[in-house]
Design an enzyme around this catalytic site. Structure first.
Site, PDB file in Angstrom:
ATOM      1  N   HIS A  48     -11.927  15.383  -8.598  1.00  0.00           N
ATOM      2  CA  HIS A  48     -10.823  14.867  -9.429  1.00  0.00           C
ATOM      3  C   HIS A  48      -9.476  15.082  -8.731  1.00  0.00           C
ATOM      4  CE1 HIS A  48     -13.682  14.820 -12.870  1.00  0.00           C
ATOM      5  NE2 HIS A  48     -14.122  15.923 -12.301  1.00  0.00           N
ATOM      6  N   SER A  83       9.137   2.373  11.377  1.00  0.00           N
ATOM      7  CA  SER A  83       9.825   1.540  10.396  1.00  0.00           C
ATOM      8  C   SER A  83      10.981   0.832  11.085  1.00  0.00           C
ATOM      9  CB  SER A  83      10.348   2.422   9.263  1.00  0.00           C
ATOM     10  OG  SER A  83      11.460   1.799   8.642  1.00  0.00           O
ATOM     11  N   LYS A  98      10.500   7.413  10.489  1.00  0.00           N
ATOM     12  CA  LYS A  98       9.202   7.114   9.896  1.00  0.00           C
ATOM     13  C   LYS A  98       8.074   6.981  10.915  1.00  0.00           C
ATOM     14  CE  LYS A  98       8.068   6.293   6.166  1.00  0.00           C
ATOM     15  NZ  LYS A  98       8.372   5.208   5.231  1.00  0.00           N
ATOM     16  N   GLU A 131      -3.813   1.909   6.090  1.00  0.00           N
ATOM     17  CA  GLU A 131      -3.388   1.013   5.009  1.00  0.00           C
ATOM     18  C   GLU A 131      -3.988  -0.387   5.175  1.00  0.00           C
ATOM     19  OE1 GLU A 131       0.831   3.279   4.199  1.00  0.00           O
ATOM     20  OE2 GLU A 131       0.856   1.304   5.111  1.00  0.00           O
TER      21      GLU A 131
END
Ligand code: ARG
Length: 493
Positions: free
Chosen positions: A165, A286, A292, A299
């Site tokens: 969980h 980025s 970044k 992804e």
């Protein structure tokens, strides 16, 4: 080359039509933009079919020889790009027929179509193509498995928090967690090898749906094209796409299995978790924020898994409710699986590279491993070993958690007297403080030594076992797709 000019319109039907197709129909009907990749398999099929015609006495020895020469020339021209589909060609089969007529002339070239239909041809070609690419995909999946095994071996006895969980549950070995992602991928390769047994049946010779009248030998064609057998039912051979759909499920499953590891990687790579750092070569920056470093491979994997599932869903939906014999809807099978294979063949190498090069912060994982009262189960199980029924043991351990939580400390910060008080009535005062023995991460993982558990010795065994399974799976990936199915069941470990 014959006298026919390069771009003369060739249609495989039309005798009973007064006019040619409208431009709108032609545009809708056209599939060369995606099915031209079946050209090599089509020519291989044509060679086998020509020999079957020869054996049946429908091509003389000389005609067969000239037909084979023409097909070889066509193959060379396709390879070099000298021959390619033109605007007017409806599909790859139409284009190749045009090519053959150009090379061999109408008289000889026009004989090849006897006894076959695009219905049995196309059903056969998609099988040949998928059997070949299933092996490539399997090899690439094994690349990810190898990267996971490599990381698991490097991690050795390093511990981390195990979660259920998403909450701290019990300490585990990092290697155990990594291997939990290797096994589903090994099963995916096993699925491909097993699927190969079912798709290893040739529809060639089924004709449009009912078989042929020309005495052609479908078995010989099947063997030449690498199939062990011929479909037992010619309607099934031309109409079924369950084996294509099964492939699409496996491709989608691979996507989903990768996606779950991708999601974990994304979380582990956040500043808050900071469990892992991705290599510069496998992360992106980025355009606006100079600091970044983004986990784009993970992804894109998560994103593309949706697309892989979508391809499968689309195909299943196309098949649902189709009457059983060929209908043009079946043309829709190809783009779905082509897209899946193209997606996986690009995704898997990048994903494997990301996994291979990621660096875990083992100290941080170790510090985090016991926090969040992750040793509470160990207390309960220690109490069970002292003869306390688990029902009570669970409660007593819970009481320890409550006490520690109230004081804002961890379980090992509780005093001996605390354990004596909490366990009163169940354990003698002298025994109670000995629970401390299990209040260490090392003790916790070492005790989980049943088969499949996270104890270092079991994890080492598991890695060795996975390597054995992966080696067998390589046998499938490296087997030839134009031979019989790879029958060495991967499941028998
Ligand atoms: N392009 C078709 C397909 O991919 C080939 C079969 C066409 N057959 C027909 N009778 N129109 O399914």
């Amino acid at each position: 080359m014959s006298e026919k000019s390069g771009e003369e319109h060739v249609a495989l039907w039309g005798g009973r039509f007064k006019s040619g197709p409208s431009p709108e129909l032609a545009r809708l009907s056209k599939s060369t933009q995606f099915d031209w990749r079946l050209a090599d398999d089509d020519i291989a099929g044509s060679r086998a079919h020509a020999r079957a015609l020869g054996k049946a006495g429908l091509l003389s020895a000389d005609e067969l020889k000239r037909m084979e020469d023409a097909l070889n020339t066509l193959q060379r021209m396709v390879d070099s790009g000298e021959f390619a589909p033109v605007e007017d060609d409806e599909d790859e089969a139409t284009a190749l027929e045009r090519g053959l007529l150009e090379i061999a002339g109408d008289e000889l070239g026009g004989k090849l179509r006897a006894g076959r239909s695009r219905n049995d041809q196309i059903a056969c070609l998609i099988r040949m193509w998928l059997r070949r690419h299933a092996r490539t995909v399997a090899g690439l999946v094994l690349g990810v498995v190898d990267a996971l095994i490599g990381q698991a071996e490097k991690a050795g006895g390093a511990v981390m928090p195990g979660r259920t969980h998403m909450q701290h549950a019990q300490p585990i070995l990092l290697a155990h967690q990594l291997m939990a992602h290797a096994w589903p991928l090994l099963r995916d390769v096993d699925r491909l090898a097993d699927w190969d047994r079912r798709i290893d049946e040739s529809p060639y010779g089924a004709g449009a749906l009912a078989g042929n009248t020309l005495g052609l030998d479908p078995e010989a064609v099947a063997h030449e094209l690498g199939f062990s057998r011929v479909n037992a039912n010619s309607i099934d051979g031309t109409a079924s796409r369950d084996t294509v759909a099964e492939f699409s499920f496996i491709a989608a499953m691979i996507g989903v299995d990768l996606s779950r590891l991708a999601e974990e990687t994304i979380i582990w790579n956040t500043q808050e978790f900071a469990f892992v750092r991705l290599d510069d070569a496998y992360s992106t920056g980025s355009s606006i924020m100079p600091q970044k470093k983004n986990p784009d491979i993970a992804e894109l994997t998560r994103g593309k898994s949706g697309r892989l599932v979508g391809d499968m869903t689309g195909l299943m939906t196309t098949l649902k409710g189709l009457p059983t014999a060929y209908a043009r809807d079946l043309q829709e099978d190809k783009e779905a699986v082509f897209d899946q294979v193209d997606t996986l063949e690009v995704l898997l190498p990048a994903f494997a590279g990301m996994v291979r090069t990621m660096v875990f912060d083992l100290d941080r994982l170790k510090t985090q491993a016991p926090t969040g009262f992750a040793l509470a189960t160990d207390i309960a199980e220690w109490l069970v070993k002292q003869g306390v029924p688990f029902r009570h043991a669970h409660e007593l351990s819970g009481a320890c958690v409550q006490l520690a939580e109230g004081r804002g400390v961890e379980l090992w910060d509780l005093a001996d007297e605390d354990f004596v008080t909490v366990f009163k009535g169940f354990l003698p005062a002298g025994l109670a403080p000995q629970v401390r023995r299990v209040l260490s991460v090392e003790g916790s993982v070492e005790q989980r030594d049943g088969k499949g558990g996270t104890a270092p010795a079991r994890v080492a065994e598991q890695i060795a076992q996975a390597k054995g399974v992966a080696a067998k799976a390589r046998g499938f990936a490296e087997s030839t797709s134009d031979g019989p199915a790879y029958l060495d069941g991967l499941a028998d470990r």
